[in-house]
Design a protein around this motif. Structure first.
Motif, PDB file in Angstrom:
ATOM      1  N   VAL A  38       0.837  -1.204   0.000  1.00  0.00           N
ATOM      2  CA  VAL A  38       0.000   0.000   0.000  1.00  0.00           C
ATOM      3  C   VAL A  38       0.873   1.255   0.000  1.00  0.00           C
ATOM      4  O   VAL A  38       0.638   2.188  -0.771  1.00  0.00           O
ATOM      5  CB  VAL A  38      -0.973  -0.008   1.202  1.00  0.00           C
ATOM      6  N   GLU A  39       1.869   1.293   0.847  1.00  0.00           N
ATOM      7  CA  GLU A  39       2.741   2.471   0.934  1.00  0.00           C
ATOM      8  C   GLU A  39       3.481   2.723  -0.375  1.00  0.00           C
ATOM      9  O   GLU A  39       3.604   3.872  -0.814  1.00  0.00           O
ATOM     10  CB  GLU A  39       3.720   2.340   2.098  1.00  0.00           C
ATOM     11  N   ALA A  40       3.982   1.666  -1.007  1.00  0.00           N
ATOM     12  CA  ALA A  40       4.670   1.835  -2.294  1.00  0.00           C
ATOM     13  C   ALA A  40       3.701   2.377  -3.345  1.00  0.00           C
ATOM     14  O   ALA A  40       4.048   3.266  -4.126  1.00  0.00           O
ATOM     15  CB  ALA A  40       5.275   0.508  -2.758  1.00  0.00           C
ATOM     16  N   GLY A  41       2.496   1.845  -3.347  1.00  0.00           N
ATOM     17  CA  GLY A  41       1.492   2.323  -4.294  1.00  0.00           C
ATOM     18  C   GLY A  41       1.127   3.779  -4.061  1.00  0.00           C
ATOM     19  O   GLY A  41       1.021   4.566  -5.005  1.00  0.00           O
ATOM     20  N   LEU A  42       0.939   4.168  -2.810  1.00  0.00           N
ATOM     21  CA  LEU A  42       0.591   5.556  -2.489  1.00  0.00           C
ATOM     22  C   LEU A  42       1.723   6.520  -2.821  1.00  0.00           C
ATOM     23  O   LEU A  42       1.472   7.623  -3.334  1.00  0.00           O
ATOM     24  CB  LEU A  42       0.202   5.687  -1.019  1.00  0.00           C
ATOM     25  N   GLN A  43       2.947   6.118  -2.566  1.00  0.00           N
ATOM     26  CA  GLN A  43       4.079   6.981  -2.913  1.00  0.00           C
ATOM     27  C   GLN A  43       4.147   7.202  -4.418  1.00  0.00           C
ATOM     28  O   GLN A  43       4.351   8.322  -4.887  1.00  0.00           O
ATOM     29  CB  GLN A  43       5.390   6.369  -2.409  1.00  0.00           C
ATOM     30  N   TRP A  44       3.970   6.147  -5.173  1.00  0.00           N
ATOM     31  CA  TRP A  44       4.017   6.274  -6.617  1.00  0.00           C
ATOM     32  C   TRP A  44       2.849   7.117  -7.127  1.00  0.00           C
ATOM     33  O   TRP A  44       3.030   7.983  -7.992  1.00  0.00           O
ATOM     34  CB  TRP A  44       4.005   4.898  -7.277  1.00  0.00           C
ATOM     35  N   LEU A  45       1.645   6.869  -6.600  1.00  0.00           N
ATOM     36  CA  LEU A  45       0.490   7.653  -7.027  1.00  0.00           C
ATOM     37  C   LEU A  45       0.670   9.135  -6.708  1.00  0.00           C
ATOM     38  O   LEU A  45       0.291  10.003  -7.496  1.00  0.00           O
ATOM     39  CB  LEU A  45      -0.789   7.124  -6.361  1.00  0.00           C
ATOM     40  N   ASP A  46       1.258   9.427  -5.562  1.00  0.00           N
ATOM     41  CA  ASP A  46       1.510  10.824  -5.194  1.00  0.00           C
ATOM     42  C   ASP A  46       2.459  11.488  -6.189  1.00  0.00           C
ATOM     43  O   ASP A  46       2.221  12.621  -6.624  1.00  0.00           O
ATOM     44  CB  ASP A  46       2.068  10.900  -3.772  1.00  0.00           C
ATOM     45  N   SER A  47       3.513  10.787  -6.567  1.00  0.00           N
ATOM     46  CA  SER A  47       4.455  11.366  -7.539  1.00  0.00           C
ATOM     47  C   SER A  47       3.791  11.544  -8.910  1.00  0.00           C
ATOM     48  O   SER A  47       4.005  12.543  -9.585  1.00  0.00           O
ATOM     49  CB  SER A  47       5.729  10.522  -7.647  1.00  0.00           C
ATOM     50  N   LEU A  48       2.967  10.591  -9.310  1.00  0.00           N
ATOM     51  CA  LEU A  48       2.250  10.700 -10.575  1.00  0.00           C
ATOM     52  C   LEU A  48       1.256  11.856 -10.533  1.00  0.00           C
ATOM     53  O   LEU A  48       1.112  12.594 -11.504  1.00  0.00           O
ATOM     54  CB  LEU A  48       1.528   9.391 -10.896  1.00  0.00           C
ATOM     55  N   ALA A  49       0.578  12.007  -9.401  1.00  0.00           N
ATOM     56  CA  ALA A  49      -0.397  13.089  -9.250  1.00  0.00           C
ATOM     57  C   ALA A  49       0.273  14.452  -9.420  1.00  0.00           C
ATOM     58  O   ALA A  49      -0.277  15.347 -10.069  1.00  0.00           O
ATOM     59  CB  ALA A  49      -1.082  12.992  -7.893  1.00  0.00           C
ATOM     60  N   LYS A  50       1.442  14.603  -8.854  1.00  0.00           N
ATOM     61  CA  LYS A  50       2.171  15.867  -9.003  1.00  0.00           C
ATOM     62  C   LYS A  50       2.588  16.097 -10.450  1.00  0.00           C
ATOM     63  O   LYS A  50       2.479  17.204 -10.975  1.00  0.00           O
ATOM     64  CB  LYS A  50       3.377  15.879  -8.075  1.00  0.00           C
ATOM     65  N   GLU A  51       3.057  15.051 -11.091  1.00  0.00           N
ATOM     66  CA  GLU A  51       3.522  15.151 -12.480  1.00  0.00           C
ATOM     67  C   GLU A  51       2.387  15.456 -13.446  1.00  0.00           C
ATOM     68  O   GLU A  51       2.537  16.232 -14.390  1.00  0.00           O
ATOM     69  CB  GLU A  51       4.200  13.833 -12.869  1.00  0.00           C
ATOM     70  N   LYS A  52       1.218  14.839 -13.243  1.00  0.00           N
ATOM     71  CA  LYS A  52       0.105  14.929 -14.183  1.00  0.00           C
ATOM     72  C   LYS A  52      -1.011  15.875 -13.730  1.00  0.00           C
ATOM     73  O   LYS A  52      -2.057  15.926 -14.370  1.00  0.00           O
ATOM     74  CB  LYS A  52      -0.500  13.538 -14.407  1.00  0.00           C
TER      75      LYS A  52
END
Length: 128
Positions: A38-52
């Motif tokens: 879950v934590e790995a997924g949330l970290q990645w989603l957060d970075s994607l959210a900032k990028e997109k």
């Protein structure tokens, strides 16, 4: 495991999140042995959210989910949250969300649990 999570989420979002400015609801099950997933997924989603320029809302319970709130999301990501712990209102609203085409859904790991678990009955709609 982190690379696998990122790969799966990348592929899923490439399909459902190809436009910038999406509003995404992330329903997670926190704790337990799957917390690193879950934590790995949330970290990645957060970075994607900032990028997109995506807007992420992360919740750990289904009480905030209703017909009004769900209409504001382009995508629901069920990240390791089981299909049997939903409130009745959240379940009914989610069914409408999917069947009426309000948005998209991606489910990972515990989202696919079928049968009776932890004293909860099976959610027939989710199982079908």
């Amino acid at each position: 495991m982190k690379r696998f999570v990122i790969l799966v989420l990348t592929l899923a979002c490439a399909i459902s999140c190809h436009q910038e400015g999406k509003n995404i609801l992330v329903l997670t099950e926190k704790g337990g042995i799957h917390e690193p997933f879950v934590e790995a997924g949330l970290q990645w989603l957060d970075s994607l959210a900032k990028e997109k320029s995506y807007s992420l809302t992360v919740i750990n319970v289904t009480e905030p989910m209703n017909a009004t709130s769900l209409k504001g999301y382009d995508l629901i990501i069920q990240l390791n949250y089981p299909p049997y712990m939903w409130t009745d209102e959240a379940a009914a609203s989610f069914i409408d969300y999917i069947e009426d085409g309000w948005g998209s859904w991606i489910g990972f790991h515990h989202a696919s649990l079928l049968g009776e678990f932890d004293g909860y009955p099976m959610w027939e709609w989710a199982s079908e």
